[in-house]
Scaffold this motif. Structure first.
Motif, short mmCIF file in Angstrom:
data_model
loop_
_atom_site.label_atom_id
_atom_site.label_comp_id
_atom_site.label_asym_id
_atom_site.label_seq_id
_atom_site.Cartn_x
_atom_site.Cartn_y
_atom_site.Cartn_z
N TYR A 139 0.80 -1.23 0.00
CA TYR A 139 0.00 0.00 0.00
C TYR A 139 0.84 1.28 0.00
CZ TYR A 139 -3.72 -3.25 1.21
OH TYR A 139 -4.61 -4.29 1.19
N GLU A 144 -4.26 8.46 -1.23
CA GLU A 144 -5.45 8.34 -0.39
C GLU A 144 -6.67 7.98 -1.22
OE1 GLU A 144 -6.53 11.08 2.53
OE2 GLU A 144 -4.66 10.91 3.67
N LEU A 147 -6.53 4.31 -1.93
CA LEU A 147 -6.84 3.54 -0.73
C LEU A 147 -8.33 3.57 -0.43
CD1 LEU A 147 -3.83 4.58 1.54
CD2 LEU A 147 -4.24 2.33 0.54
N ARG A 148 -8.96 4.71 -0.67
CA ARG A 148 -10.41 4.81 -0.48
C ARG A 148 -11.15 3.89 -1.47
NH1 ARG A 148 -11.63 8.90 2.92
NH2 ARG A 148 -10.02 10.49 3.20
N TYR A 151 -10.92 0.41 -0.24
CA TYR A 151 -11.84 0.27 0.88
C TYR A 151 -13.28 0.12 0.38
CZ TYR A 151 -13.86 1.18 5.50
OH TYR A 151 -14.56 1.07 6.68
N TRP A 181 -14.30 7.97 5.10
CA TRP A 181 -13.40 7.13 5.88
C TRP A 181 -12.04 7.79 6.02
CZ3 TRP A 181 -9.27 4.09 3.50
CH2 TRP A 181 -8.65 3.20 4.38
N LYS A 182 -11.52 7.83 7.25
CA LYS A 182 -10.19 8.38 7.49
C LYS A 182 -9.15 7.28 7.23
CE LYS A 182 -11.35 12.01 10.85
NZ LYS A 182 -10.87 13.14 10.04
N VAL A 183 -8.25 7.53 6.31
CA VAL A 183 -7.25 6.53 5.93
C VAL A 183 -6.35 6.19 7.12
CG1 VAL A 183 -5.26 6.09 4.44
CG2 VAL A 183 -7.29 7.26 3.52
N THR A 185 -4.15 3.22 6.82
CA THR A 185 -3.19 2.21 6.37
C THR A 185 -1.75 2.51 6.80
OG1 THR A 185 -4.62 1.89 4.44
CG2 THR A 185 -2.44 0.87 4.38
N ASN A 238 -13.74 6.21 12.50
CA ASN A 238 -14.17 5.22 11.51
C ASN A 238 -15.17 4.22 12.08
OD1 ASN A 238 -12.59 6.34 9.49
ND2 ASN A 238 -10.86 4.95 9.83
#
Length: 277
Positions: A139, A144, A147-148, A151, A181-183, A185, A238
């Motif tokens: 990742y 971001e 990543l979203r 998700y 959503w707050k990342v 990772t 989250n």
């Protein structure tokens, strides 16, 4: 050892080999999984097999009836009437299923770890480190936005598995969920590093079974104490976000989705009944 719960759940969905056969040979599956991390000697293999086989009567008499009761409760839920309080209750019940397994196996885990050699500890820690590095690299180069999207796809795949095709309003809910959503990772990578530190400390105490059990229980029961302040804050946000959108999606379920979900739960109930025989 909590992972054994997930091995069991995975085994219940295996097709063609018979769930009863898998359940009755769970010790073999457990050994195969653990030996992905560390080579076991014959004494350790016997200890693992004996602890699982000895737990079978308890699991059949005590745990499986609780699973069946829980499945009956889930099947009786009316999605449009589902509340926030009910959602939290169900989440806690799922967690308790895992924790009861851990509590039951804690003495065996402590005995097992206390007899690990220095070479086995080093092998295990190296394997954990390699897996953590792979997670980080997987990742590390993603933005971001990417990543979203990962998700969002996971959300939809999980929901599709239980509900079938999602409605436009449910798809919109998953999209909004992923956007807000707050990342976390990169912060999980930091947490993994901290966990390796704590595991190193735990293994250093393995000659003292009392201290070993305390360290093990801290990792299982209170993992949040090892979160960074930022990770803890984002997880809290989250979690609230997930509860809000999960509730929204459940309340939007169609009659067809409700029927599909109940049929899936009924299949699990029949599996549980078979295993309890």
């Amino acid at each position: 050892m909590k992972r054994l719960w997930f091995i069991l759940l995975a085994s219940l969905t295996l097709v063609g080999c018979g769930t009863k056969l898998v359940y009755d040979n769970l010790d073999w599956f457990a050994k195969q999984y653990i030996e992905e991390f560390v080579d076991l000697n014959r004494t350790q293999q016997s200890l693992l097999s004996d602890s699982i086989q000895a737990a079978t009567p308890w699991h059949k008499q005590s745990e499986i009836p609780q699973y069946i009761t829980h499945l009956d409760e889930l099947m009786s839920i009316e999605p449009r009437e589902f509340t926030q309080e009910q959602l939290v209750t169900q989440q806690n019940k799922f967690r308790q299923h895992s924790l009861r397994l851990f509590r039951h196996f804690t003495p065996s885990i402590v005995e097992f770890v206390s007899n690990m050699s220095d070479a086995q500890v080093e092998q295990l820690m190296n394997e954990i480190r390699v897996r953590h590095i792979k997670f980080k690299r997987k990742y590390a180069q993603k933005s971001e936005a990417e990543l979203r999207e990962v998700y969002r796809q996971r959300l939809e795949e999980g929901l599709n598995e239980w509900l079938g095709d999602l409605t436009p309003s449910q798809l919109q809910s998953t999209e909004l969920w992923a956007q807000q959503w707050k990342v976390t990772t990169p912060l999980w990578s930091q947490y993994q590093t901290q966990i390796r530190v704590e595991l190193t400390k735990m293994f250093a105490t393995r000659g003292d079974k009392g201290a070993l059990q305390d360290a093990l229980e801290a990792l299982v029961y209170q993992p949040e104490q090892f979160y960074s302040a930022e990770l803890a804050q984002r997880i809290e946000f989250n979690t609230d976000l997930a509860q809000r959108y999960t509730l929204e999606i459940i309340q939007q379920m169609t009659p067809k989705q409700t029927q599909l979900l109940r049929e899936e739960l009924q299949d699990w109930r029949e599996i549980a009944l078979e295993l309890a025989e």
